[in-house]
Write an enzyme that holds these catalytic residues in place. Structure first.
Site, short mmCIF file in Angstrom:
data_model
loop_
_atom_site.label_atom_id
_atom_site.label_comp_id
_atom_site.label_asym_id
_atom_site.label_seq_id
_atom_site.Cartn_x
_atom_site.Cartn_y
_atom_site.Cartn_z
N PRO A 124 0.85 -1.14 -0.02
CA PRO A 124 0.00 0.05 0.06
C PRO A 124 0.87 1.32 -0.21
CG PRO A 124 0.15 -0.86 2.21
CD PRO A 124 0.72 -1.79 1.35
N GLY A 125 1.43 1.38 -1.01
CA GLY A 125 2.53 2.55 -1.18
C GLY A 125 1.68 3.72 -2.18
N VAL A 162 1.11 3.94 -5.40
CA VAL A 162 0.07 3.61 -6.21
C VAL A 162 -0.87 2.62 -5.60
CG1 VAL A 162 -0.10 1.95 -8.25
CG2 VAL A 162 1.47 3.82 -8.27
N LYS A 205 5.59 2.91 -22.00
CA LYS A 205 5.89 3.47 -20.62
C LYS A 205 7.55 2.92 -20.48
CE LYS A 205 4.62 4.91 -16.63
NZ LYS A 205 4.18 4.24 -15.56
N ASN A 231 10.38 5.31 -19.20
CA ASN A 231 11.07 5.06 -17.88
C ASN A 231 12.57 4.77 -17.97
OD1 ASN A 231 8.67 5.24 -16.15
ND2 ASN A 231 8.29 3.12 -16.29
N1 LIG Z 1 4.49 6.44 -7.70
C1 LIG Z 1 4.02 6.44 -8.81
O1 LIG Z 1 3.84 7.73 -9.26
C2 LIG Z 1 4.08 5.54 -9.82
C3 LIG Z 1 3.63 5.57 -11.12
C4 LIG Z 1 3.35 4.50 -12.17
C5 LIG Z 1 4.03 3.55 -11.72
N2 LIG Z 1 4.49 3.38 -10.61
C6 LIG Z 1 5.22 2.02 -10.41
O2 LIG Z 1 4.24 1.11 -9.33
C7 LIG Z 1 4.92 0.35 -8.58
C8 LIG Z 1 4.78 0.65 -7.03
O3 LIG Z 1 5.53 2.01 -6.86
P1 LIG Z 1 4.98 2.96 -5.66
O4 LIG Z 1 5.48 4.36 -6.11
O5 LIG Z 1 3.54 2.77 -5.30
O6 LIG Z 1 5.99 2.48 -4.66
P2 LIG Z 1 6.09 2.52 -3.06
O7 LIG Z 1 5.46 3.75 -2.54
O8 LIG Z 1 7.47 2.62 -2.56
O9 LIG Z 1 5.07 1.70 -2.36
C9 LIG Z 1 5.42 0.09 -2.35
C10 LIG Z 1 4.80 -0.43 -1.20
O10 LIG Z 1 5.12 -1.73 -1.07
C11 LIG Z 1 5.50 -2.14 0.24
N3 LIG Z 1 5.91 -3.27 0.43
C12 LIG Z 1 7.15 -3.76 -0.02
N4 LIG Z 1 7.36 -4.85 0.39
C13 LIG Z 1 6.23 -5.52 0.90
C14 LIG Z 1 5.89 -6.51 1.38
N5 LIG Z 1 6.73 -7.76 1.46
N6 LIG Z 1 4.63 -6.65 1.97
C15 LIG Z 1 3.72 -5.79 1.84
N7 LIG Z 1 4.02 -4.45 1.53
C16 LIG Z 1 5.51 -4.33 0.88
C17 LIG Z 1 5.97 -0.91 0.86
O11 LIG Z 1 6.03 -1.20 2.26
P3 LIG Z 1 6.79 0.24 3.31
O12 LIG Z 1 5.62 0.87 3.65
O13 LIG Z 1 7.24 -0.63 4.34
O14 LIG Z 1 7.68 0.93 2.35
C18 LIG Z 1 5.27 0.14 0.24
O15 LIG Z 1 4.00 0.62 1.04
C19 LIG Z 1 6.18 0.43 -9.04
O16 LIG Z 1 6.79 -0.51 -10.20
C20 LIG Z 1 6.46 1.81 -9.75
O17 LIG Z 1 7.40 1.88 -10.62
C21 LIG Z 1 4.63 4.10 -9.59
#
Ligand SMILES: NC(=O)c1ccc[n+]([C@@H]2O[C@H](COP(=O)([O-])OP(=O)(O)OC[C@H]3O[C@@H](n4cnc5c(N)ncnc54)[C@H](OP(=O)(O)O)[C@@H]3O)[C@@H](O)[C@H]2O)c1
Length: 292
Positions: A9-10, A12, A175, A179
Protein backbone atom coordinates in the site's frame (compact mmCIF):
# COMPACT_ATOMS: atom_id res chain seq x y z
CA UNK A 1 -19.18 -9.62 -1.79
CA UNK A 2 -16.06 -9.46 -3.99
CA UNK A 3 -12.90 -9.86 -1.93
CA UNK A 4 -9.72 -7.96 -2.84
CA UNK A 5 -6.31 -7.98 -1.17
CA UNK A 6 -3.79 -5.27 -2.09
CA UNK A 7 -0.13 -6.11 -1.36
CA UNK A 8 2.07 -3.02 -1.09
CA UNK A 9 0.00 0.00 0.00
CA UNK A 10 2.49 2.63 -1.16
CA UNK A 11 1.82 5.55 -3.51
CA UNK A 12 0.09 3.50 -6.22
CA UNK A 13 -1.24 0.63 -4.11
CA UNK A 14 -2.60 2.84 -1.34
CA UNK A 15 -4.35 5.09 -3.85
CA UNK A 16 -5.99 2.19 -5.66
CA UNK A 17 -6.97 0.43 -2.42
CA UNK A 18 -8.62 3.60 -1.12
CA UNK A 19 -10.55 4.11 -4.35
CA UNK A 20 -11.71 0.47 -4.42
CA UNK A 21 -12.84 0.73 -0.79
CA UNK A 22 -15.25 3.55 -1.75
CA UNK A 23 -17.51 0.82 -3.20
CA UNK A 24 -19.34 -0.98 -0.37
CA UNK A 25 -19.76 -4.05 -2.61
CA UNK A 26 -16.00 -4.63 -2.46
CA UNK A 27 -14.24 -6.01 0.62
CA UNK A 28 -10.71 -4.56 0.58
CA UNK A 29 -7.86 -5.88 2.70
CA UNK A 30 -4.44 -4.23 2.65
CA UNK A 31 -1.30 -6.34 3.13
CA UNK A 32 1.38 -4.03 4.47
CA UNK A 33 5.00 -4.24 5.53
CA UNK A 34 4.75 -1.12 7.69
CA UNK A 35 1.53 -0.98 9.75
CA UNK A 36 -0.75 2.08 9.64
CA UNK A 37 -4.32 3.01 10.50
CA UNK A 38 -6.57 4.03 7.63
CA UNK A 39 -5.84 5.51 4.24
CA UNK A 40 -6.15 9.23 3.47
CA UNK A 41 -5.60 10.19 -0.13
CA UNK A 42 -5.42 13.78 -1.35
CA UNK A 43 -6.93 13.25 -4.80
CA UNK A 44 -7.38 15.84 -7.58
CA UNK A 45 -11.06 15.98 -6.54
CA UNK A 46 -10.47 16.28 -2.78
CA UNK A 47 -9.66 14.02 0.15
CA UNK A 48 -10.89 10.44 0.26
CA UNK A 49 -10.50 8.16 3.27
CA UNK A 50 -10.83 4.43 3.74
CA UNK A 51 -10.48 2.01 6.60
CA UNK A 52 -9.65 -1.34 5.03
CA UNK A 53 -8.46 -4.24 7.17
CA UNK A 54 -4.67 -3.82 7.40
CA UNK A 55 -2.70 -7.04 7.81
CA UNK A 56 1.03 -7.28 8.45
CA UNK A 57 1.20 -11.05 8.96
CA UNK A 58 0.49 -13.45 6.07
CA UNK A 59 -0.62 -16.05 8.62
CA UNK A 60 -3.76 -13.90 9.12
CA UNK A 61 -4.57 -13.86 5.37
CA UNK A 62 -6.88 -16.23 3.43
CA UNK A 63 -7.59 -16.71 -0.30
CA UNK A 64 -9.48 -13.88 -2.03
CA UNK A 65 -11.10 -13.27 -5.43
CA UNK A 66 -8.49 -10.68 -6.46
CA UNK A 67 -4.91 -10.09 -5.35
CA UNK A 68 -3.41 -6.78 -6.46
CA UNK A 69 0.37 -6.48 -6.07
CA UNK A 70 1.86 -2.95 -6.10
CA UNK A 71 5.23 -3.40 -4.44
CA UNK A 72 8.32 -2.14 -6.21
CA UNK A 73 9.71 -4.85 -8.53
CA UNK A 74 12.70 -5.35 -6.22
CA UNK A 75 10.32 -6.34 -3.39
CA UNK A 76 8.62 -9.15 -5.34
CA UNK A 77 10.33 -11.99 -3.45
CA UNK A 78 9.47 -10.48 -0.07
CA UNK A 79 5.77 -10.76 -0.97
CA UNK A 80 5.97 -14.55 -1.37
CA UNK A 81 4.32 -15.23 1.99
CA UNK A 82 1.36 -13.02 1.06
CA UNK A 83 0.92 -14.74 -2.30
CA UNK A 84 1.09 -18.19 -0.66
CA UNK A 85 -1.74 -17.19 1.68
CA UNK A 86 -3.95 -15.17 -0.68
CA UNK A 87 -3.99 -17.18 -3.91
CA UNK A 88 -6.65 -19.88 -4.12
CA UNK A 89 -7.76 -21.96 -7.14
CA UNK A 90 -9.94 -19.15 -8.56
CA UNK A 91 -7.92 -16.10 -7.51
CA UNK A 92 -6.84 -13.58 -10.13
CA UNK A 93 -3.65 -11.57 -9.69
CA UNK A 94 -3.30 -7.99 -10.97
CA UNK A 95 0.31 -6.80 -11.28
CA UNK A 96 0.45 -3.01 -10.94
CA UNK A 97 3.99 -1.96 -11.72
CA UNK A 98 6.44 -0.65 -14.25
CA UNK A 99 8.29 -2.83 -16.74
CA UNK A 100 7.30 -5.41 -19.35
CA UNK A 101 7.62 -8.62 -17.32
CA UNK A 102 4.43 -8.47 -15.24
CA UNK A 103 3.19 -11.93 -16.19
CA UNK A 104 6.53 -13.76 -16.38
CA UNK A 105 7.32 -12.84 -12.79
CA UNK A 106 4.34 -14.83 -11.45
CA UNK A 107 3.90 -17.75 -13.86
CA UNK A 108 5.36 -20.08 -11.25
CA UNK A 109 2.28 -19.36 -9.11
CA UNK A 110 -0.73 -19.27 -11.40
CA UNK A 111 -1.59 -19.62 -15.10
CA UNK A 112 -1.27 -16.64 -17.44
CA UNK A 113 -5.06 -16.37 -17.91
CA UNK A 114 -5.44 -15.52 -14.21
CA UNK A 115 -2.68 -12.87 -14.25
CA UNK A 116 -3.63 -9.33 -15.31
CA UNK A 117 -0.61 -7.17 -16.13
CA UNK A 118 -1.31 -3.47 -15.61
CA UNK A 119 0.48 -0.39 -16.90
CA UNK A 120 -0.16 2.40 -14.41
CA UNK A 121 0.05 6.15 -15.01
CA UNK A 122 -1.14 7.55 -11.69
CA UNK A 123 1.42 10.06 -10.41
CA UNK A 124 1.33 9.75 -6.64
CA UNK A 125 3.64 10.18 -3.65
CA UNK A 126 3.46 8.85 -0.14
CA UNK A 127 4.05 11.40 2.61
CA UNK A 128 3.74 8.80 5.40
CA UNK A 129 2.31 5.26 5.64
CA UNK A 130 -1.34 5.56 4.57
CA UNK A 131 -0.99 9.26 3.61
CA UNK A 132 -0.75 9.77 -0.15
CA UNK A 133 -1.00 12.60 -2.66
CA UNK A 134 -2.53 11.54 -5.98
CA UNK A 135 -1.46 14.22 -8.48
CA UNK A 136 -3.72 13.26 -11.40
CA UNK A 137 -6.69 10.92 -11.81
CA UNK A 138 -4.45 8.99 -14.18
CA UNK A 139 -5.04 5.80 -16.08
CA UNK A 140 -4.50 2.05 -15.94
CA UNK A 141 -4.28 -0.15 -19.04
CA UNK A 142 -4.67 -3.92 -19.01
CA UNK A 143 -4.98 -6.47 -21.82
CA UNK A 144 -8.40 -6.98 -23.31
CA UNK A 145 -9.90 -10.31 -22.28
CA UNK A 146 -12.22 -11.62 -19.62
CA UNK A 147 -9.90 -11.05 -16.66
CA UNK A 148 -8.81 -7.60 -17.88
CA UNK A 149 -12.39 -6.45 -18.39
CA UNK A 150 -13.40 -7.80 -14.96
CA UNK A 151 -10.62 -5.76 -13.35
CA UNK A 152 -11.66 -2.63 -15.26
CA UNK A 153 -15.21 -3.15 -13.91
CA UNK A 154 -13.86 -3.08 -10.33
CA UNK A 155 -12.69 0.51 -10.93
CA UNK A 156 -15.86 1.71 -12.69
CA UNK A 157 -16.93 3.87 -9.71
CA UNK A 158 -13.59 5.74 -9.62
CA UNK A 159 -12.23 8.63 -11.73
CA UNK A 160 -9.24 6.49 -12.71
CA UNK A 161 -9.46 5.80 -16.45
CA UNK A 162 -9.13 2.02 -16.49
CA UNK A 163 -9.16 0.46 -19.93
CA UNK A 164 -8.75 -3.01 -21.44
CA UNK A 165 -6.69 -2.54 -24.60
CA UNK A 166 -6.16 -4.81 -27.59
CA UNK A 167 -2.39 -4.18 -27.83
CA UNK A 168 -1.19 -4.19 -24.22
CA UNK A 169 2.37 -5.07 -25.23
CA UNK A 170 2.74 -1.78 -27.09
CA UNK A 171 1.42 0.19 -24.11
CA UNK A 172 3.88 -1.49 -21.75
CA UNK A 173 6.85 -0.82 -24.04
CA UNK A 174 5.80 2.82 -24.54
CA UNK A 175 5.86 3.27 -20.76
CA UNK A 176 9.21 1.46 -20.63
CA UNK A 177 10.58 3.88 -23.24
CA UNK A 178 9.71 6.77 -20.93
CA UNK A 179 11.09 5.03 -17.86
CA UNK A 180 14.37 3.83 -19.38
CA UNK A 181 15.38 7.42 -20.18
CA UNK A 182 15.00 8.28 -16.49
CA UNK A 183 18.20 6.36 -15.72
CA UNK A 184 20.08 9.48 -16.87
CA UNK A 185 18.49 11.50 -14.04
CA UNK A 186 19.33 8.80 -11.50
CA UNK A 187 22.90 8.55 -12.76
CA UNK A 188 23.73 12.26 -12.69
CA UNK A 189 21.33 13.10 -9.84
CA UNK A 190 19.58 15.83 -11.83
CA UNK A 191 15.78 16.27 -12.06
CA UNK A 192 13.60 16.20 -15.19
CA UNK A 193 14.70 19.67 -16.33
CA UNK A 194 18.12 18.31 -17.26
CA UNK A 195 16.45 17.05 -20.46
CA UNK A 196 16.81 20.66 -21.71
CA UNK A 197 20.55 20.01 -21.85
CA UNK A 198 21.18 18.68 -25.35
CA UNK A 199 23.95 16.32 -24.23
CA UNK A 200 21.79 14.68 -21.57
CA UNK A 201 18.86 14.56 -24.00
CA UNK A 202 21.01 12.79 -26.58
CA UNK A 203 21.93 10.05 -24.07
CA UNK A 204 18.23 9.69 -23.21
CA UNK A 205 17.37 9.37 -26.92
CA UNK A 206 20.00 6.63 -27.28
CA UNK A 207 18.52 4.68 -24.33
CA UNK A 208 15.05 4.98 -25.86
CA UNK A 209 16.25 4.02 -29.35
CA UNK A 210 17.62 0.76 -27.92
CA UNK A 211 14.34 0.21 -26.08
CA UNK A 212 12.41 0.75 -29.32
CA UNK A 213 14.59 -1.75 -31.22
CA UNK A 214 14.12 -4.45 -28.56
CA UNK A 215 10.43 -3.65 -28.07
CA UNK A 216 9.79 -3.99 -31.80
CA UNK A 217 11.61 -7.36 -31.79
CA UNK A 218 9.24 -8.37 -28.99
CA UNK A 219 6.24 -7.37 -31.12
CA UNK A 220 5.47 -3.88 -29.81
CA UNK A 221 4.25 -1.33 -32.37
CA UNK A 222 6.46 1.63 -31.53
CA UNK A 223 6.62 4.86 -33.58
CA UNK A 224 9.84 6.16 -35.14
CA UNK A 225 9.60 9.46 -33.23
CA UNK A 226 9.22 7.88 -29.77
CA UNK A 227 12.64 9.03 -28.53
CA UNK A 228 11.87 12.65 -29.48
CA UNK A 229 8.41 12.38 -27.88
CA UNK A 230 10.00 11.12 -24.64
CA UNK A 231 12.41 14.08 -24.56
CA UNK A 232 9.55 16.50 -25.25
CA UNK A 233 7.64 14.93 -22.34
CA UNK A 234 10.58 15.40 -19.97
CA UNK A 235 11.03 19.00 -21.16
CA UNK A 236 7.33 19.78 -20.66
CA UNK A 237 7.30 18.28 -17.14
CA UNK A 238 8.02 20.22 -13.95
CA UNK A 239 11.79 20.84 -14.11
CA UNK A 240 12.29 19.79 -10.49
CA UNK A 241 10.46 16.45 -10.92
CA UNK A 242 12.35 13.43 -9.62
CA UNK A 243 11.59 10.00 -11.06
CA UNK A 244 11.34 6.98 -8.78
CA UNK A 245 14.70 5.48 -9.83
CA UNK A 246 16.33 8.78 -8.89
CA UNK A 247 14.31 9.00 -5.64
CA UNK A 248 15.23 5.44 -4.68
CA UNK A 249 18.92 6.14 -5.30
CA UNK A 250 18.79 9.35 -3.25
CA UNK A 251 17.14 7.46 -0.39
CA UNK A 252 19.70 4.64 -0.51
CA UNK A 253 16.98 2.11 -1.42
CA UNK A 254 17.31 -0.60 -4.08
CA UNK A 255 16.30 0.61 -7.56
CA UNK A 256 13.96 -0.85 -10.20
CA UNK A 257 16.96 -0.79 -12.53
CA UNK A 258 16.57 -4.32 -13.82
CA UNK A 259 12.86 -3.79 -14.60
CA UNK A 260 13.49 -0.45 -16.35
CA UNK A 261 16.86 -0.86 -18.13
CA UNK A 262 18.24 -4.33 -17.39
CA UNK A 263 15.29 -5.90 -19.17
CA UNK A 264 16.23 -4.04 -22.37
CA UNK A 265 19.74 -5.50 -22.17
CA UNK A 266 18.51 -9.03 -21.33
CA UNK A 267 15.84 -9.15 -24.02
CA UNK A 268 18.16 -7.39 -26.50
CA UNK A 269 20.75 -10.11 -25.95
CA UNK A 270 18.11 -12.76 -26.64
CA UNK A 271 17.34 -11.09 -30.00
CA UNK A 272 20.98 -10.33 -30.89
CA UNK A 273 20.33 -6.59 -30.58
CA UNK A 274 23.16 -4.50 -29.11
CA UNK A 275 22.11 -2.29 -26.19
CA UNK A 276 25.40 -0.71 -25.03
CA UNK A 277 23.85 2.47 -23.62
CA UNK A 278 21.40 0.62 -21.38
CA UNK A 279 24.14 -1.84 -20.38
CA UNK A 280 26.33 1.09 -19.40
CA UNK A 281 23.73 2.85 -17.23
CA UNK A 282 22.89 -0.44 -15.53
CA UNK A 283 26.56 -1.11 -14.79
CA UNK A 284 27.23 2.43 -13.55
CA UNK A 285 24.14 2.66 -11.34
CA UNK A 286 24.87 -0.77 -9.88
CA UNK A 287 28.48 0.26 -9.25
CA UNK A 288 27.36 3.56 -7.70
CA UNK A 289 25.34 1.61 -5.13
CA UNK A 290 28.41 -0.31 -3.92
CA UNK A 291 29.70 0.90 -0.55
CA UNK A 292 33.50 0.52 -0.59
N1 LIG B 1 4.43 6.39 -7.60
C1 LIG B 1 4.09 6.63 -8.86
O1 LIG B 1 3.75 7.77 -9.22
C2 LIG B 1 4.09 5.50 -9.88
C3 LIG B 1 3.47 5.75 -11.11
C4 LIG B 1 3.42 4.74 -12.04
C5 LIG B 1 3.97 3.50 -11.77
N2 LIG B 1 4.58 3.27 -10.58
C6 LIG B 1 5.12 1.91 -10.33
O2 LIG B 1 4.23 1.28 -9.42
C7 LIG B 1 4.95 0.35 -8.59
C8 LIG B 1 4.76 0.75 -7.13
O3 LIG B 1 5.37 2.03 -6.95
P1 LIG B 1 5.05 3.00 -5.73
O4 LIG B 1 5.55 4.33 -6.11
O5 LIG B 1 3.64 2.85 -5.31
O6 LIG B 1 6.02 2.39 -4.61
P2 LIG B 1 6.04 2.72 -3.05
O7 LIG B 1 5.35 3.99 -2.75
O8 LIG B 1 7.46 2.51 -2.62
O9 LIG B 1 5.14 1.54 -2.43
C9 LIG B 1 5.54 0.23 -2.36
C10 LIG B 1 4.83 -0.36 -1.15
O10 LIG B 1 5.11 -1.75 -1.11
C11 LIG B 1 5.28 -2.07 0.26
N3 LIG B 1 5.96 -3.34 0.39
C12 LIG B 1 7.21 -3.68 0.04
N4 LIG B 1 7.45 -4.97 0.31
C13 LIG B 1 6.31 -5.44 0.86
C14 LIG B 1 5.91 -6.70 1.37
N5 LIG B 1 6.73 -7.73 1.34
N6 LIG B 1 4.66 -6.84 1.87
C15 LIG B 1 3.79 -5.80 1.89
N7 LIG B 1 4.11 -4.58 1.41
C16 LIG B 1 5.36 -4.42 0.91
C17 LIG B 1 6.06 -0.91 0.81
O11 LIG B 1 6.02 -0.95 2.22
P3 LIG B 1 6.71 0.13 3.20
O12 LIG B 1 5.54 0.99 3.63
O13 LIG B 1 7.29 -0.66 4.31
O14 LIG B 1 7.72 0.90 2.38
C18 LIG B 1 5.27 0.25 0.19
O15 LIG B 1 4.13 0.53 0.95
C19 LIG B 1 6.41 0.44 -9.07
O16 LIG B 1 6.67 -0.54 -10.03
C20 LIG B 1 6.48 1.83 -9.69
O17 LIG B 1 7.53 1.94 -10.62
C21 LIG B 1 4.65 4.24 -9.62
Amino acid sequence: MTTIALIGPGAVGGTIAAWLAQNPALSVTVCARTPFQGLEIQTPGGMIAASPVVLTDPAKAAPVDWVLIATKTYDTASADGWLDALIGPETRLVVLRNGVEHVESFLDRLPAERIVPAVVDIPAERDAPGRIRQRRDGWIKVPDGEAGRAFVALLAHTPIAAEAVADFRTQAWKKLALNCAGAVNALILQPSGIAHDEGAAQVMRTLVAECVAVGRAQGADLPDDLADAVIEGYRAAAPDGINSLHADRLAGRPMELDARNGVIVRQGTAHGIATPANAMVVALLNAAAIRL
